[in-house]
Write an enzyme that holds these catalytic residues in place. Structure first.
Site, PDB file in Angstrom:
ATOM      1  N   MET A 127      38.160  30.038  43.190  1.00 28.77           N
ATOM      2  CA  MET A 127      37.347  30.561  42.108  1.00 28.77           C
ATOM      3  C   MET A 127      36.971  29.482  41.091  1.00 28.77           C
ATOM      4  SD  MET A 127      36.468  33.617  42.542  1.00 28.77           S
ATOM      5  CE  MET A 127      36.868  34.916  43.696  1.00 28.77           C
ATOM      6  N   ASN A 153      40.756  40.506  38.824  1.00 28.62           N
ATOM      7  CA  ASN A 153      42.162  40.349  38.457  1.00 28.62           C
ATOM      8  C   ASN A 153      42.737  39.084  39.074  1.00 28.62           C
ATOM      9  OD1 ASN A 153      44.794  40.729  37.722  1.00 28.62           O
ATOM     10  ND2 ASN A 153      45.220  42.288  39.241  1.00 28.62           N
ATOM     11  N   HIS A 154      42.129  37.934  38.790  1.00 33.86           N
ATOM     12  CA  HIS A 154      42.651  36.672  39.301  1.00 33.86           C
ATOM     13  C   HIS A 154      42.754  35.677  38.146  1.00 33.86           C
ATOM     14  CE1 HIS A 154      38.192  36.411  39.681  1.00 33.86           C
ATOM     15  NE2 HIS A 154      38.394  35.196  39.206  1.00 33.86           N
ATOM     16  N   SER A 204      45.156  41.414  29.365  1.00 29.37           N
ATOM     17  CA  SER A 204      46.524  41.263  28.890  1.00 29.37           C
ATOM     18  C   SER A 204      46.606  41.523  27.393  1.00 29.37           C
ATOM     19  CB  SER A 204      46.987  39.828  29.191  1.00 29.37           C
ATOM     20  OG  SER A 204      48.137  39.484  28.469  1.00 29.37           O
ATOM     21  N   TYR A 217      45.846  30.296  28.240  1.00 27.51           N
ATOM     22  CA  TYR A 217      45.743  31.585  28.915  1.00 27.51           C
ATOM     23  C   TYR A 217      45.185  32.650  27.977  1.00 27.51           C
ATOM     24  CZ  TYR A 217      47.449  35.915  31.077  1.00 27.51           C
ATOM     25  OH  TYR A 217      47.551  37.175  31.606  1.00 27.51           O
ATOM     26  N   SER A 218      45.715  32.713  26.752  1.00 29.52           N
ATOM     27  CA  SER A 218      45.259  33.705  25.784  1.00 29.52           C
ATOM     28  C   SER A 218      43.783  33.526  25.463  1.00 29.52           C
ATOM     29  CB  SER A 218      46.086  33.618  24.501  1.00 29.52           C
ATOM     30  OG  SER A 218      47.429  34.002  24.736  1.00 29.52           O
ATOM     31  N   THR A 254      56.240  41.052  38.484  1.00 28.17           N
ATOM     32  CA  THR A 254      55.879  40.219  39.626  1.00 28.17           C
ATOM     33  C   THR A 254      56.950  39.140  39.792  1.00 28.17           C
ATOM     34  OG1 THR A 254      54.518  38.816  38.199  1.00 28.17           O
ATOM     35  CG2 THR A 254      53.412  40.618  39.348  1.00 28.17           C
TER      36      THR A 254
END
Length: 321
Positions: A127, A153-154, A204, A217-218, A254
Site C-alpha cells: 500500500m 483497515n490497514h 482509533s 500513528y496518531s 491482537t
C-alpha cells in the site's frame, strides 16, 4: 476472495507497532461478494440495536448477479481472519490484502472456503504504492461485477515511543495509513454510488485524542477522521447515497498488541473476534460511528471539550512507566 499479502518498507512483512490500540494490522484489503440477509449482523451482535435490520434489497440496492452483495474489506492480521470468519457467515465471496505473514495467505483462503466462502483469492502488493491501491479496487470490481462495501483497515509499521524527529517516517506512514485509504476510496466511489454502498474506516481513539508514544500513528488517524467526516458532509449535500462509518477502536487483543503492551498498559484488551464482528455489523447497519468498546472509547470523549486537561491526565494514567 482476493487476499493480498503485502510487504513492508524494508521488505519484511508489515506490522503495526502501536500496542496501545492493539491493531497489529498490516496491509490488508478484503473484497467480498456475498449476501447479508436482513438481521444477520444484528443477530450476531447481540441485544443492541434490535430491529435495525439491514437488507440491501429493502434499501433499493441492486445485488450481484447471483443475488449477493459485493463487500470490500481492508483489515489487520488480528482482525483479518476474524473479520473474514464473520463475513463468511453471510455467504460471501471474499478478497483481501494481508501483510503480517505472506505464508499465511493460502491458509486463510482455505479456511474461508471451509467456513463457507463461495470463492477466495489473494494478491501480493504494498500500500506504499498508490497504483497498487488503485489496482486492488479495480480488480475487485472487475471480478465481482461491482462493489457494495469498502472496509479500510490497514496500517504501516511504526514505533512505540517518544517522537524521534524522523519526518520521513511520518511521510511514509501517511502514505500507507492515510493516502492509500483516499486512493482506494476514490477508485471505489463510482461502484459504491451505483450500488448505494458503504465505506467503513477502521480508526482509533488515537485519532480522536492525543496519546503519548504514538505521534506518527496518531497523526495518520486524525487525518482519516478529518477526510472521511468531511466527505460524509459532501455526500449529504450532494445526495450521494453512500454511507461512511468510522470505527473508533480501543485496545484490542491482537498478538502483537498484547505482546508489545503487556508491560505498558494497565487496562485489559478487548477480544478481537467480537471487535471484528462489531466492525462488520456497523458497516451493515450503515452507522455513522462505532466505538469499541464503548465504555473505554466514547465515554472518555465526553470530557474532551469540557475537561480537556482531565482527559489528558486520564490518558497518561493508563500507562505503567
Amino acid at each position: 476472495m482476493f487476499y493480498f499479502p503485502t510487504p513492508q518498507w524494508d521488505g519484511s512483512v508489515a506490522k503495526d507497532c502501536n500496542p496501545l490500540f492493539g491493531f497489529g494490522f498490516g496491509l490488508l484489503v478484503l473484497f467480498c461478494k456475498g449476501e447479508l440477509q436482513a438481521g444477520d449482523a444484528e443477530r450476531e451482535a447481540g441485544d443492541r440495536h434490535r430491529g435495525e435490520h439491514w437488507d440491501r434489497r429493502a434499501d433499493g440496492v441492486s445485488p450481484g448477479a447471483d443475488g449477493s452483495s459485493r463487500f470490500d474489506h481492508s483489515t489487520d492480521r488480528g482482525q483479518t481472519t476474524e473479520s473474514k470468519w464473520q463475513a463468511k457467515r453471510s455467504h460471501t465471496h471474499m478478497g483481501s490484502s494481508v501483510h503480517t505473514n505472506a505464508n499465511l495467505s493460502p491458509q486463510v483462503v482455505e479456511r474461508c472456503r471451509e467456513l463457507g466462502a463461495a470463492s477466495a483469492r489473494y494478491i501480493s502488493g504494498t500500500m506504499e504504492d498508490m497504483a497498487f491501491a488503485d489496482h486492488v479496487v479495480k480488480e475487485a470490481g472487475t471480478l465481482l461485477g461491482g462493489l457494495d462495501m469498502l472496509i479500510l483497515n490497514h496500517v504501516g509499521a511504526s514505533y512505540f515511543g517518544y517522537y524521534n524527529g524522523d519526518v520521513e517516517h511520518v511521510r511514509k506512514l501517511l502514505e500507507i495509513n492515510f493516502l492509500s485509504y483516499v486512493a482506494m476510496t476514490t477508485t471505489a466511489l463510482p461502484m459504491l454510488k451505483e450500488s448505494k454502498g458503504s465505506i467503513v474506516v477502521v480508526s482509533s481513539m488515537a485519532g480522536k485524542v492525543g496519546f503519548p508514544f504514538t505521534v506518527p500513528y496518531s497523526a495518520t488517524k486524525f487525518a482519516l477522521d478529518g477526510f472521511f467526516s468531511s466527505l460524509r458532509q459532501e455526500f449529504t449535500m450532494q445526495n450521494v447515497n453512500v454511507s461512511i462509518t468510522l470505527c473508533i477502536l480501543g485496545f484490542i487483543d491482537t498478538e502483537r498488541a498484547v505482546r508489545d503492551a503487556a508491560g505498558v498498559l494497565l487496562s485489559p484488551p478487548a477480544p478481537r473476534a467480537e471487535c471484528a464482528l462489531e466492525i462488520v455489523r456497523a458497516g451493515a447497519l450503515r452507522l455513522r460511528e462505532l466505538y469499541y468498546r464503548y465504555g473505554s472509547t466514547r465515554l472518555p470523549l465526553l470530557l474532551r471539550d469540557c475537561a480537556a486537561d482531565l482527559l489528558d491526565y486520564l490518558v497518561r494514567s493508563r500507562y505503567r512507566l
